[in-house]
Design a protein around this motif. Sequence first.
Motif, PDB file in Angstrom:
ATOM      1  N   UNK A 228       0.839  -1.207   0.000  1.00 53.14           N
ATOM      2  CA  UNK A 228       0.000   0.000   0.000  1.00 53.14           C
ATOM      3  C   UNK A 228       0.873   1.255   0.000  1.00 53.14           C
ATOM      4  N   UNK A 229       1.944   1.211   0.784  1.00 53.04           N
ATOM      5  CA  UNK A 229       2.820   2.386   0.876  1.00 53.04           C
ATOM      6  C   UNK A 229       3.533   2.649  -0.451  1.00 53.04           C
ATOM      7  N   UNK A 230       3.815   1.583  -1.185  1.00 49.64           N
ATOM      8  CA  UNK A 230       4.483   1.747  -2.482  1.00 49.64           C
ATOM      9  C   UNK A 230       3.515   2.196  -3.581  1.00 49.64           C
ATOM     10  N   UNK A 231       2.204   2.097  -3.308  1.00 48.01           N
ATOM     11  CA  UNK A 231       1.208   2.382  -4.356  1.00 48.01           C
ATOM     12  C   UNK A 231       1.091   3.866  -4.670  1.00 48.01           C
ATOM     13  N   UNK A 232       1.590   4.699  -3.764  1.00 45.33           N
ATOM     14  CA  UNK A 232       1.469   6.137  -3.981  1.00 45.33           C
ATOM     15  C   UNK A 232       0.163   6.710  -3.462  1.00 45.33           C
ATOM     16  N   UNK A 233      -0.741   5.845  -2.998  1.00 49.73           N
ATOM     17  CA  UNK A 233      -1.991   6.352  -2.418  1.00 49.73           C
ATOM     18  C   UNK A 233      -1.735   6.783  -0.972  1.00 49.73           C
ATOM     19  N   UNK A 234      -2.632   7.636  -0.467  1.00 52.27           N
ATOM     20  CA  UNK A 234      -2.574   7.972   0.955  1.00 52.27           C
ATOM     21  C   UNK A 234      -2.956   6.740   1.772  1.00 52.27           C
ATOM     22  N   UNK A 235      -2.276   6.542   2.881  1.00 50.93           N
ATOM     23  CA  UNK A 235      -2.491   5.328   3.678  1.00 50.93           C
ATOM     24  C   UNK A 235      -2.713   5.695   5.143  1.00 50.93           C
ATOM     25  N   UNK A 236      -3.727   5.076   5.730  1.00 52.47           N
ATOM     26  CA  UNK A 236      -3.822   5.039   7.188  1.00 52.47           C
ATOM     27  C   UNK A 236      -3.773   3.565   7.577  1.00 52.47           C
ATOM     28  N   UNK A 237      -2.913   3.240   8.546  1.00 55.25           N
ATOM     29  CA  UNK A 237      -2.766   1.831   8.940  1.00 55.25           C
ATOM     30  C   UNK A 237      -2.914   1.725  10.447  1.00 55.25           C
ATOM     31  N   UNK A 238      -3.438   0.596  10.885  1.00 56.19           N
ATOM     32  CA  UNK A 238      -3.681   0.423  12.318  1.00 56.19           C
ATOM     33  C   UNK A 238      -2.374   0.220  13.083  1.00 56.19           C
ATOM     34  N   UNK A 239      -2.408   0.599  14.342  1.00 54.67           N
ATOM     35  CA  UNK A 239      -1.311   0.323  15.262  1.00 54.67           C
ATOM     36  C   UNK A 239      -1.248  -1.161  15.528  1.00 54.67           C
ATOM     37  N   UNK A 240      -0.122  -1.708  15.951  1.00 52.96           N
ATOM     38  CA  UNK A 240       1.179  -1.050  15.933  1.00 52.96           C
ATOM     39  C   UNK A 240       1.680  -0.906  14.501  1.00 52.96           C
ATOM     40  N   UNK A 241       2.569   0.044  14.286  1.00 49.96           N
ATOM     41  CA  UNK A 241       3.098   0.256  12.935  1.00 49.96           C
ATOM     42  C   UNK A 241       3.633  -1.045  12.360  1.00 49.96           C
ATOM     43  N   UNK A 242       4.196  -1.879  13.228  1.00 45.13           N
ATOM     44  CA  UNK A 242       4.781  -3.163  12.836  1.00 45.13           C
ATOM     45  C   UNK A 242       5.046  -3.938  14.118  1.00 45.13           C
ATOM     46  N   UNK A 243       5.302  -5.232  14.024  1.00 45.91           N
ATOM     47  CA  UNK A 243       5.517  -6.009  15.256  1.00 45.91           C
ATOM     48  C   UNK A 243       6.837  -5.699  15.948  1.00 45.91           C
ATOM     49  N   UNK A 244       7.792  -5.132  15.212  1.00 44.24           N
ATOM     50  CA  UNK A 244       9.092  -4.815  15.799  1.00 44.24           C
ATOM     51  C   UNK A 244       9.557  -3.458  15.277  1.00 44.24           C
ATOM     52  N   UNK A 245      10.509  -2.870  15.974  1.00 44.51           N
ATOM     53  CA  UNK A 245      11.095  -1.607  15.531  1.00 44.51           C
ATOM     54  C   UNK A 245      11.764  -1.789  14.171  1.00 44.51           C
ATOM     55  N   UNK A 246      12.463  -2.902  13.999  1.00 48.94           N
ATOM     56  CA  UNK A 246      13.161  -3.132  12.727  1.00 48.94           C
ATOM     57  C   UNK A 246      12.164  -3.180  11.572  1.00 48.94           C
ATOM     58  N   UNK A 247      11.054  -3.879  11.770  1.00 50.41           N
ATOM     59  CA  UNK A 247      10.032  -3.946  10.718  1.00 50.41           C
ATOM     60  C   UNK A 247       9.422  -2.570  10.458  1.00 50.41           C
ATOM     61  N   UNK A 248       9.243  -1.797  11.518  1.00 48.11           N
ATOM     62  CA  UNK A 248       8.677  -0.458  11.353  1.00 48.11           C
ATOM     63  C   UNK A 248       9.606   0.450  10.560  1.00 48.11           C
ATOM     64  N   UNK A 249      10.901   0.361  10.863  1.00 48.31           N
ATOM     65  CA  UNK A 249      11.882   1.159  10.109  1.00 48.31           C
ATOM     66  C   UNK A 249      11.861   0.773   8.632  1.00 48.31           C
ATOM     67  N   UNK A 250      11.785  -0.528   8.364  1.00 46.68           N
ATOM     68  CA  UNK A 250      11.780  -0.999   6.971  1.00 46.68           C
ATOM     69  C   UNK A 250      10.555  -0.463   6.238  1.00 46.68           C
ATOM     70  N   UNK A 251       9.416  -0.401   6.938  1.00 47.31           N
ATOM     71  CA  UNK A 251       8.205   0.126   6.303  1.00 47.31           C
ATOM     72  C   UNK A 251       8.360   1.603   5.966  1.00 47.31           C
ATOM     73  N   UNK A 252       8.986   2.343   6.876  1.00 49.54           N
ATOM     74  CA  UNK A 252       9.173   3.777   6.620  1.00 49.54           C
ATOM     75  C   UNK A 252      10.002   3.973   5.347  1.00 49.54           C
ATOM     76  N   UNK A 253      10.948   3.058   5.124  1.00 47.23           N
ATOM     77  CA  UNK A 253      11.751   3.150   3.896  1.00 47.23           C
ATOM     78  C   UNK A 253      10.943   2.844   2.635  1.00 47.23           C
ATOM     79  N   UNK A 254       9.870   2.061   2.788  1.00 51.31           N
ATOM     80  CA  UNK A 254       9.028   1.718   1.633  1.00 51.31           C
ATOM     81  C   UNK A 254       8.102   2.860   1.233  1.00 51.31           C
TER      82      UNK A 254
END
Lengths: 335, 335
Positions: free
Chosen positions: A89-115
């Motif tokens: 969804x983040x790569x699609x270019x559309x606006x995104x709202x996603x439920x908490x937690x951002x990800x199960x781990x900090x590492x996964x959350x950081x990776x998502x921010x990069x996407x």
Amino acid sequence: MSEPIRIAMIGAGVFARDAHIPALVALQDRYQVVALASRTLESAQARLDLFPYPVEATNDIPGLLARDDIEAINVLLPIHVQAPILAQALRSGKHVISEKPIAPTVADGKALIEQHTSGSLWMVGENFRYQAAFMRAAEMLADGVIGRPVLANWTMYSPLNPGDTYYDTPWRRSGDFPGGYLMDGGVHWVAAFRLILGEISRVNAFATLSRDDVPPVNTLVANFTFDSGCIGNYSAIFGAAPGANYSTGLTISGSEGLMQVGFDQVTVTRGDETRTIKVSGVRNVQAELAAFADSIRNGAVHRGTPQQGLQDVAVVEALLQSADSGQSVDVERFA
Amino acid sequence: MSEPIRIAMIGAGVFARDAHIPALVALQDRYQVVALASRTLESAQARLDLFPYPVEATNDIPGLLARDDIEAINVLLPIHVQAPILAQALRSGKHVISEKPIAPTVADGKALIEQHTSGSLWMVGENFRYQAAFMRAAEMLADGVIGRPVLANWTMYSPLNPGDTYYDTPWRRSGDFPGGYLMDGGVHWVAAFRLILGEISRVNAFATLSRDDVPPVNTLVANFTFDSGCIGNYSAIFGAAPGANYSTGLTISGSEGLMQVGFDQVTVTRGDETRTIKVSGVRNVQAELAAFADSIRNGAVHRGTPQQGLQDVAVVEALLQSADSGQSVDVERFA
């Protein structure tokens, strides 16, 4: 008045049913839900009668993300499966709202921010940041109504038993993500502490699994040191016995008084005087979705940046690390 | 009925005035206070009119301890000066009851235990061990009324301001003993936790000085692990703002219910049913002194062994160490 935002939902679970769909329906002037996607077509179809207008059901998520007639995506999936779909969804270019937690781990959350595609909005849902009484408490504390906060506490015993909504969701007690309910539920309380008292710099904690059916851990005592110099404790059990509900709300001892923060009121005691302020407001998920719309249409600032969501996870992850290691843990900082 | 025990008091401070003298007077069938000693004759004399019978005032403590007509000594002095005088009393061969904490540090407490003459009794006063509601809660918990305890909490914000009894005692805020009010007051709460929930094996904590006038520290968040597997938190500020009193009492989440323990009642919730039991009893210091008399005259078992008192100090010392080191600390064991 601008056109309603054409939004698609990915996820049709109990929180879609109980919170997001009612909120989006209440916000018909701002949103039109175009499609509802789930892993199975049947589970998506089962929610369609909650809408007062026609909505498509689908299980074709890539197809949904490729559509030009959809402006925003609302992703609300189980914690352990959300990240890869959220990344799409983040790569699609559309606006995104996603439920908490951002990800199960900090590492996964950081990776998502990069996407995340720059130019589109990404808001991480955390309804406690839009709880009107908590926002009011944060303002009052900043205004100095109890002076400098020095000690803050929230103790919460929450039953979780067969028949309860958040027990009967099997993924929550699958043990498939770190922290179990302490992550799923804990980020809410961490968000409230941070909203009202500012950033948490250091933690120590003990955690146990006090019932076999809610792995990996469900019982927590967690001490905080805040940047402000205030210290605090969050104690929680997700899985108390039936009927054994207990919650203190957030209590704060300040240099000039006492503040007690509930979900719908704030009480302040200074000397001989106690003032209780009832705080009403729309339901928190509705307030959050209204803020997302205002951000899309008007560029308004919202409270749910990915960095905020990541910071909540960072605190919970630090608590779990401390419980494992027996040492105080400095919280990694993103917000 | 046996003869009243001829007892001498060493210490004439506010706790003698407010608790011990009224209790000893109420127990006239068991005690006759023969003499009251203080560092100055004047401060001893100032308390004599609280007795309904003649009592000698003195500042000659060695002389008092050498008298053959005195059977027991009640030592209640400021924490930082009590140990050497208590040691003299323990060497005298008379029965001794001494106020909590047993000593300002574990090392000092151990040294005192070595001074104790075998054959005479030594009871360390800790009135929370004789709080009727706490004793009742301990029995009920042991009887399984809420199943297995898994999470226990007590949060307490206590004002301390000019005009308050325990503020206007200068030695308490002199910074002359480790932990300050967190030791002086904290041992009470630790004793209550231990009485009701059993031994504390491991702790972690943060502590701060949130007001300059109550050194060295006055604000605490402390997590416990109990031998039973239960975890808990004790959060306290000694020195909240005027009027900003707050206390949750001891709350316990068990595998089968919820227990809430106050100073004069115990409430148990299981499923749809909540029972509140009012627990009355004589004032705790009177109950404690009655137990001391019963132990002297009848060999009854009392709850205030030096090892119990030392264990309370060991827990507080471990909390302070953890707050300093940032690491969890295993509690040294004496009881």
